[in-house]
Design an enzyme around this catalytic site. Sequence first.
Site, mmCIF file in Angstrom:
data_model
loop_
_atom_site.group_PDB
_atom_site.id
_atom_site.type_symbol
_atom_site.label_atom_id
_atom_site.label_comp_id
_atom_site.label_asym_id
_atom_site.label_seq_id
_atom_site.Cartn_x
_atom_site.Cartn_y
_atom_site.Cartn_z
ATOM 1 N N HIS A 71 3.245 -6.035 -4.873
ATOM 2 C CA HIS A 71 2.311 -7.034 -4.343
ATOM 3 C C HIS A 71 2.142 -8.178 -5.342
ATOM 4 O O HIS A 71 2.210 -9.348 -4.985
ATOM 5 C CB HIS A 71 0.951 -6.384 -4.050
ATOM 6 C CG HIS A 71 0.953 -5.535 -2.814
ATOM 7 N ND1 HIS A 71 1.523 -4.291 -2.783
ATOM 8 C CD2 HIS A 71 0.472 -5.766 -1.577
ATOM 9 C CE1 HIS A 71 1.372 -3.774 -1.566
ATOM 10 N NE2 HIS A 71 0.733 -4.660 -0.812
ATOM 11 N N LYS A 110 -2.567 5.892 2.349
ATOM 12 C CA LYS A 110 -3.635 6.881 2.500
ATOM 13 C C LYS A 110 -4.959 6.317 2.016
ATOM 14 O O LYS A 110 -4.980 5.457 1.136
ATOM 15 C CB LYS A 110 -3.291 8.169 1.752
ATOM 16 C CG LYS A 110 -3.377 8.040 0.238
ATOM 17 C CD LYS A 110 -3.236 9.383 -0.435
ATOM 18 C CE LYS A 110 -3.128 9.261 -1.944
ATOM 19 N NZ LYS A 110 -4.428 9.254 -2.627
#
Lengths: 290, 200
Positions: free
Chosen positions: B37, B105
């Site tokens: 990212h 998650k």
Amino acid sequence: MVAEADIQSAVVELLRRTVVKLPSDVEEALERALDAEVDETPTMQLKAIMENIKLAGEGNTPMCQDTGVTIFYVTLPKNCEIDVERGIIDGVRRATSEVPLRPNAVHPITRKNPGDNVGDGMPYINWKVGSNDFIEITVMTKGAGSENMSQMAMLTPSQGVKGIKEFILSTVVRAGGNPCPPMVLGVGIGGSSDICMKLAKQALLRPLNERHKDPEIAGLETELLEALNMLGIGPMGLGGKTTAIGLNIEYAYCHTASLPVAVNVQCWAARRGTMRIHPDGRSEFLTPEE
Amino acid sequence: MTKRLKTPLSENDVRSLNVGEAIYLDGVVYTGRDEVHIHALEYLEKGKNIPVDFKGAALFHCGPIMRKVGEEWEVVAAGPTTSSRMNSLEPQFIEKFRPGAIIGKGGMSQPTIDAMKQYGCVYLAITGGAAVLAAKGLKSVSGVEWYELGMPEAVWILNAENFGPLTVGIDTHGKSLFADVSDKVKENEPAVRERLGLKK
């Protein structure tokens, strides 16, 4: 005679067993959690967990990609003359390529990854000298997802047991689905700030079905676990009946003016491994059980 | 009901999904976590091209264990990492690179939920720690980019087949299963406090 090479090979095997198979107390607790669920989403999560445990065992593969950083607890016999530290470090290096383990250990600032899980202070070894003739080595391979949810607080003595309960509750609520629930909670009470954090992690080394030998602490463990399971965070934070499969407390006497409390949050894959290396060089693997 | 979808995902595919649905994926899945990212957004700022196209792609918050057998890489274990670590970067990442699905998650925060609604992206929850089960659905490896970031942080280009089960955790209608659970936990808290003898 035990040689350094025996330690190294035994450490590789201990790490392999530890990341592939769960201790029986943890697996049994997860089975009970699956039996308790009724809704589709938490049932699907726990079924995936049980299926994963089976596949990992069959394939001799680490059950989770996060094989942690390697933290060891070693009890040496008196007058031990071999370099156990060297054996452990070389064992970790070899296990990283042979098991394999994920190379997780990086420099904290540059984030440079040497690729072998070895660097300053890592593997970390807690030393004790015991009265037996064998070397006992325990390792915890704990992932960062759960470790990142761990917290400690320096409470005041007047906050007492209520303050401890408040802190544990807020830690679990804040963690939510992040630490891969159903989680295990290791709680440290007392000592000093550093001792308290160590106690919290050491609490995770005790089997989940074994209560503290002090009945008052044992009662607190049961009360907290039952209450926390009323929260409804559930497997993977997607809701459900089981938020935690275990809660262990360890304590130490502390300063009269202090009340340290620490929570070490552990994921469902609560991996721990213990072995003994006997004077004749034979290694005996105790946890996870065969 | 279980759905099967193929990547790259069309906006139509993505917008038809609702929280709680179970799905399985086929096609390419890219891994990417903290460093990917940071790197991708830095490249963009400098006007450099990134080595993969995330449009409609499934971006998996995962740092796998990989093994090289001869010249070929294989996936050993590939469960999800905690998605909330990417909370501060994901809204911008979704806006700029337009992935169709984020797999991870633990869920993500409101700005990401908003970006998913605006740009058409879903969050697919996969069982944390179930890394061998996940690897079973990742049949082969097409390549790796940014390997210099380290094995866990690189972009692994993986070919999925019946990859799942994945639960739609955040949909494009602004719904989040995690927010629902968090509301329920708040509702349950007074009873928990009473049980522990704490003030409400």
